[in-house]
Design a protein around this motif. Structure first.
Motif, mmCIF file in Angstrom:
data_model
loop_
_atom_site.group_PDB
_atom_site.id
_atom_site.type_symbol
_atom_site.label_atom_id
_atom_site.label_comp_id
_atom_site.label_asym_id
_atom_site.label_seq_id
_atom_site.Cartn_x
_atom_site.Cartn_y
_atom_site.Cartn_z
ATOM 1 N N ILE B 3 35.340 32.932 45.266
ATOM 2 C CA ILE B 3 35.816 32.874 43.883
ATOM 3 C C ILE B 3 37.294 33.189 43.886
ATOM 4 C CG2 ILE B 3 35.471 33.796 41.566
ATOM 5 C CD1 ILE B 3 32.786 34.876 42.734
ATOM 6 N N THR B 4 38.008 32.382 43.226
ATOM 7 C CA THR B 4 39.438 32.632 43.181
ATOM 8 C C THR B 4 39.733 33.774 42.211
ATOM 9 O OG1 THR B 4 39.770 31.150 41.349
ATOM 10 C CG2 THR B 4 39.926 30.205 43.551
ATOM 11 N N ILE B 5 40.894 34.292 42.350
ATOM 12 C CA ILE B 5 41.321 35.378 41.468
ATOM 13 C C ILE B 5 41.306 34.919 40.018
ATOM 14 C CG2 ILE B 5 43.263 36.861 40.833
ATOM 15 C CD1 ILE B 5 43.994 36.946 43.759
ATOM 16 N N GLU B 6 41.745 33.641 39.877
ATOM 17 C CA GLU B 6 41.810 33.086 38.516
ATOM 18 C C GLU B 6 40.433 33.058 37.871
ATOM 19 O OE1 GLU B 6 43.280 31.671 35.086
ATOM 20 O OE2 GLU B 6 44.329 32.609 36.764
ATOM 21 N N GLN B 7 39.444 32.614 38.670
ATOM 22 C CA GLN B 7 38.081 32.539 38.152
ATOM 23 C C GLN B 7 37.574 33.926 37.750
ATOM 24 O OE1 GLN B 7 36.286 30.370 41.369
ATOM 25 N NE2 GLN B 7 35.524 28.799 39.960
ATOM 26 N N ARG B 9 39.282 36.449 36.833
ATOM 27 C CA ARG B 9 39.951 36.870 35.614
ATOM 28 C C ARG B 9 39.273 36.258 34.378
ATOM 29 N NH1 ARG B 9 44.876 37.168 32.815
ATOM 30 N NH2 ARG B 9 44.930 34.902 32.686
ATOM 31 N N GLN B 10 38.990 34.940 34.555
ATOM 32 C CA GLN B 10 38.334 34.225 33.475
ATOM 33 C C GLN B 10 37.016 34.898 33.105
ATOM 34 O OE1 GLN B 10 38.837 31.697 31.493
ATOM 35 N NE2 GLN B 10 40.949 31.340 32.187
ATOM 36 N N HIS B 11 36.263 35.196 34.162
ATOM 37 C CA HIS B 11 34.948 35.792 33.959
ATOM 38 C C HIS B 11 35.059 37.134 33.216
ATOM 39 C CE1 HIS B 11 30.761 36.496 34.724
ATOM 40 N NE2 HIS B 11 31.056 37.740 35.123
ATOM 41 N N ARG B 12 36.022 37.940 33.673
ATOM 42 C CA ARG B 12 36.197 39.245 33.055
ATOM 43 C C ARG B 12 36.567 39.119 31.573
ATOM 44 N NH1 ARG B 12 39.195 42.538 37.134
ATOM 45 N NH2 ARG B 12 41.081 41.868 36.072
ATOM 46 N N LEU B 13 37.464 38.172 31.318
ATOM 47 C CA LEU B 13 37.886 37.964 29.928
ATOM 48 C C LEU B 13 36.697 37.590 29.044
ATOM 49 C CD1 LEU B 13 41.324 36.154 29.902
ATOM 50 C CD2 LEU B 13 40.649 38.277 28.770
ATOM 51 N N MET B 14 35.840 36.708 29.624
ATOM 52 C CA MET B 14 34.686 36.277 28.864
ATOM 53 C C MET B 14 33.757 37.443 28.544
ATOM 54 S SD MET B 14 33.508 32.509 30.067
ATOM 55 C CE MET B 14 31.784 32.953 30.085
ATOM 56 N N THR B 15 33.566 38.265 29.560
ATOM 57 C CA THR B 15 32.696 39.432 29.327
ATOM 58 C C THR B 15 33.271 40.309 28.233
ATOM 59 O OG1 THR B 15 32.642 39.433 31.726
ATOM 60 C CG2 THR B 15 31.342 41.125 30.596
ATOM 61 N N ILE B 16 34.562 40.539 28.330
ATOM 62 C CA ILE B 16 35.196 41.405 27.322
ATOM 63 C C ILE B 16 35.069 40.798 25.942
ATOM 64 C CG2 ILE B 16 37.421 42.259 26.477
ATOM 65 C CD1 ILE B 16 38.212 42.749 29.361
ATOM 66 N N GLU B 17 35.319 39.470 25.869
ATOM 67 C CA GLU B 17 35.240 38.831 24.564
ATOM 68 C C GLU B 17 33.844 38.919 23.983
ATOM 69 O OE1 GLU B 17 36.820 34.801 24.561
ATOM 70 O OE2 GLU B 17 38.790 35.765 24.763
ATOM 71 N N LYS B 18 32.872 38.701 24.888
ATOM 72 C CA LYS B 18 31.486 38.758 24.427
ATOM 73 C C LYS B 18 31.188 40.168 23.894
ATOM 74 C CE LYS B 18 28.684 35.956 27.171
ATOM 75 N NZ LYS B 18 27.883 36.055 28.406
#
Lengths: 459, 452
Positions: B3-7, B9-18
């Motif tokens: 998993i790239t760093i970018e991915q 980050r994306q995942h973390r952002l999604m969790t936070i948003e959720k």
């Protein structure tokens, strides 16, 4: 002379004495061409006090002691064997008949020879007593007046003396609170001890049946006086009341303190506080004609048998009554939590509700618990709602849809109607009252200590 | 596959948003619950007042019969009303007048009413139907007629329209507070009376008129339709007089002492704790105190407003003391220092400067305390104020009842249909008094509000 006329005369004389003191002090000042120690009014008041106060004190003492003294003298004058043959109760009745005769009112049966003689004696004593009271008061008035008038001089510290009397009077007033408490405790303890001479405390505190048969003449049937069903009923009603009042009250307080805009707060707060000012008899009636039938029909719909007068009805309405109590106390306590705590939580990114639930409420918890305890003690001591809406059924059971009875209801039931303070049936009211007093006192003391501790924490 | 760093980050952002969305939903929910609680509280106030008003307001109006009564000289055989002659002493006149009154009360006033009602109905009633006829009117109305005549003997031989109260059952029937379809056996009134009542009501002879008797009469057992609040009102008034005369001066004095003069020692601490506790003692305990001390020990009369007043005074004292102290405490020390600085003594400072400034607060607290005392019921039951009293008390030492106790007595009356409305009406009167006291307190507070 009647007492009221006597006191009125005394007051008039005091007013005259005031005037006398006033003019006299002015005259003294003009005569000697000096400044007096105090302003003229103080001399007036002091003269009035010297003139009236001793007589007033005498009057008060006299009205307490003289009737007892006369009663004693009259009893003494009755034939010894007659007095010895009577019980305390009979003697009291005889004395009452004698005093009725002495005052010129008739009594049933006209009164025996001895009673008539005693009544004559008593009437004579009354005359002597009245005359000597008036004479003594007159002597005191004159003596006080001459003493005070003679003492008016530039050096006399009238103001200091008057102020000493005022301070003493103020202190005496604040002692009324102590006397009230002492009165409550002594009166209830005295009567409760009499009750415990009929029924053992163990039987009272541990008994599970409440069935105080009423004393019919002659029969000495004593019935059963078990506290537990009443205590249980009280707890059940109070618990229901708290289940209603605590969530609504607490959420109201939180919303008012943290969320509500100013205009809503300005409207809602006084409106909800109206609930606190409504007499409890009104709540009782409301429970009886609105809530009770409503609950009963709801019960019919969902297939539960709910009585119109039940623990649920009484508890629900009592809950409504204590909502404003819970909400305003909690409101005070929540607003006292320092702003820095909130700011800290919000700064870390918590939402407002998270801040409230995880920071403000835990910080305010001791105070809020104190408020709940105060609300509980109010629920336990509440009378009229349960008298009307709880149904009065002193049986141990756990069904809130059935009627129950509480301590307060039972006190009312035992003491209304004929008042014979000698039978356990009415004396038990005092034992119940004492129990109630101790329970609520305990809750109040704990609550006050908790609330005060909590306040100190943030001050 | 890594998993790239970018991915990441994306995942973390999604969790936070959720989770943020969830947290915000929670926030809204919490807020709504709060609002719901506030609304519930306000709704309860409205329901309470609406249900009391809906039931009570109709009771201010009462079925009243307007009918012509002929003051028949054949029935009223009465000497002329005595007048006081010159030189006659009061006693002799009273005796003559008393004899005349006795004579007047022996007259068969009921028969006048009976014939007036027959006239109104246009029927001639046999003696066995007389009961049905008389059931139309409140049973005490013959005395009302008598009093009217005694007042004005010139009515003799005239026909005058008089206003008579319909009986409680007729009132219930006409207002429809009873199920009209109930079988005869369960109706309070006979079929004949019901029919007559309906007819008179249609003809406007029975009208719904404002019930003055509710305010002018005392409670009545024999004639419920004329039961009124006057006695209870006077009883409450006397009690409030005692409460005001005793609790306000004593309460203010002790608050002044505790706040301004008392040394800090054990004794004043004790007094303070005491007052706080007394404020929370259940009211019924004060009733027990009154029953055993004032009645049992001092032998004061049972059911007397003076005893009620004393008990309520003891109950009100803590409230007044606590509010007065708060009010004194809010006066800034600079006022005291200024007064002391120009040579006033402590007492002068307090009585000339602090107390006048604290007066609005003291008044507010006192009024609230008195309003609370006005609505108190339980302690009064224990000192016998629930006894039935048919007279308006003239002094605080006479037997009497009080407004809240009258409510208690009426709600328990067996004539349920009639008294439910009457109880609500009494409650409206009591609430009206309490709310006006409260409004007065709020007005005072607003008027004298000072920010130091």
């Amino acid at each position: 002379m009647s007492n009221i006329a006597l006191i009125a005369t005394l007051l008039v004389i005091m007013a005259l004495a005031y005037h006398l003191g006033l003019t006299r002090s002015r005259a003294v000042a003009a005569e000697n061409d000096v400044r007096m120690h105090s302003r003229p009014g103080y001399y007036g008041v002091l003269v009035a006090l010297w003139c009236g106060l001793p007589a007033l004190v005498l009057f008060l003492l006299w009205s307490f002691l003289a009737p007892q003294l006369i009663e004693m003298l009259v009893t003494h004058q009755l034939p010894h064997e007659l007095v010895a043959s009577m019980s305390g109760r009979e003697l009291e009745t005889t004395l009452r008949r004698i005093s009725a005769l002495a005052e010129g009112r008739g009594v049933a049966g006209g009164g025996s020879v001895q009673e008539l003689a005693a009544a004559g004696h008593m009437a004579r004593l009354h005359t002597y007593e009245n005359l000597s009271l008036v004479a003594l008061m007159a002597v005191l008035v004159v003596a006080g007046l001459t003493y005070a008038k003679r003492h008016i001089s530039p050096q006399w510290r009238a103001r200091n003396q008057v102020e000493r009397v005022i301070t003493f009077a103020l202190a005496a007033c604040s002692a009324v609170a102590i006397f009230t408490t002492v009165g409550i405790v002594l009166s209830m303890l005295g009567e409760a001890l009499k009750f415990f001479s009929f029924i053992s405390p163990a039987e009272f505190f541990l008994g599970t049946t409440w069935n105080p048969r009423f004393n019919t003449a002659g029969s000495s049937a004593q019935g059963e006086f078990g506290l537990l069903p009443l205590l249980w009923g009280t707890m059940m009603v109070s618990a229901i009341a708290l289940l209603v009042a605590i969530p609504i009250g607490l959420m109201t307080a939180i919303y008012m303190a943290e969320y509500a805009p100013r205009w809503l707060r300005n409207i809602a707060k006084p409106v909800i506080e109206v609930l606190a000012g409504i007499p409890t008899i009104v709540y009782g009636f409301f429970a009886l004609i609105v809530i009770g039938p409503f609950l009963s029909s709801v019960g019919d719909v969902i297939g539960i048998n709910i009585r119109t007068t039940s623990a649920l009805t009484a508890g629900l309405v009592m809950g409504i009554m204590i909502i404003p109590f819970v909400s305003s106390l909690s409101d005070d306590i929540i607003t006292q939590v320092p702003k820095s705590l909130r700011d800290g939580a919000l700064g870390l990114g918590a939402t407002k509700s998270e801040t409230i639930r995880q920071v403000v409420l835990p910080a305010a918890l001791p105070g809020i618990v104190g408020a709940f305890l105060l609300a509980a003690s109010r629920a336990i001591g509440e009378t009229m709602i349960v008298v009307l809406a709880a149904g009065n059924n002193p049986v141990l059971h756990g069904n809130p849809f059935e009627a129950v009875s509480t301590i307060t209801v039972t006190i009312v039931n035992q003491l209304t109607g004929d008042m014979d303070f000698a039978s356990p049936q009415s004396l038990v009211a005092f034992a119940l009252g004492l129990t109630l007093f101790v329970i609520t006192l305990g809750l109040n003391v704990i609550a006050l200590v908790v609330v005060r501790k909590y306040r100190q924490q943030y001050e | 596959m890594s998993i790239t760093i970018e991915q990441r980050r994306q995942h973390r952002l999604m969790t936070i948003e959720k989770s943020l969305a969830k947290r915000h939903r929670k926030e809204t929910r919490f807020r709504r619950v709060g609002l719901a609680a506030v609304t519930t509280g306000m709704a309860l106030v409205i329901i309470l007042f609406a249900s009391i008003l809906a039931r009570g307001v109709p009771a201010f109006w009462q079925s009243t019969v307007y009918t012509d009564v002929y003051f028949d000289p054949e029935v009223i055989q009465l000497d002329e009303k005595p007048r006081r002659e010159d030189g006659e002493n009061q006693l002799a006149f009273d005796e003559r007048y008393g004899a005349w009154l006795t004579q007047a009360s022996l007259i068969n006033w009921q028969s006048l009413i009976d014939s007036a009602m027959e006239e109104a109905l246009g029927v001639s009633v046999e003696s066995r139907q007389l009961r049905d006829l008389r059931a139309l009117l409140a049973s005490g109305e013959r005395f009302a007629l008598r009093d009217q005549f005694i007042e004005k003997p010139s009515l003799l031989g005239q026909t005058v329209e008089v206003k008579l109260l319909a009986s409680a059952n007729v009132d219930v029937w006409i207002k429809g507070n009873i199920d009209r379809s109930l079988p005869d056996a369960r109706q309070q009134l006979s079929p004949q009376t019901r029919e007559w009542a309906d007819r008179l009501s249609d003809e406007g002879i029975i009208e719904n008129a404002f019930s003055t008797s509710l305010f002018l009469n005392t409670d009545s057992r024999s004639s419920p339709a004329s039961a009124g609040l006057a006695g209870a009102f006077m009883g409450s008034l006397f009690m409030m007089m005692v409460v005001i005369l005793l609790s306000v001066p004593i309460g203010v004095a002790s608050a002044v002492y505790l706040e301004e003069f008392a040394p800090q020692n054990r004794l004043t601490d004790l007094i303070e704790i005491n007052i706080n506790n007394l404020a929370a003692v259940p009211s019924i305990v004060f009733g027990l105190l009154g029953a055993s001390i004032f009645i049992g020990y001092f032998g004061l009369p049972l059911s007397a407003p003076v005893v009620g007043g004393l008990v309520l005074t003891l109950m009100t004292l803590p409230t007044i003391i606590i509010t007065t102290r708060a009010s004194l405490r809010s006066i800034p020390p600079s006022i005291r220092q200024a007064a002391l600085g120009i040579g006033a003594s402590k007492v002068q400072t307090v009585f000339h400067h602090v107390l006048p400034l604290a007066l609005p607060g003291i008044l507010t607290g006192s009024i609230l305390g008195i309003a609370q005392a006005l609505g108190e019921t339980a302690p009064l039951l224990l000192i016998g104020m629930n006894a039935f009293v048919a007279n308006v008390p003239g002094t605080p030492l006479e037997q009497s009842t009080a407004l809240p106790v009258q409510i208690y007595l009426w709600q328990g009356n067996e004539l349920r249909n009639f008294f439910e409305a009457r109880t609500s009406a009494a409650i409206i009167v009591l609430l009206g008094l309490m709310l006006s006291l409260n409004a007065l307190a709020i007005w005072l507070r607003k008027k004298f509000e000072t920010r130091w």
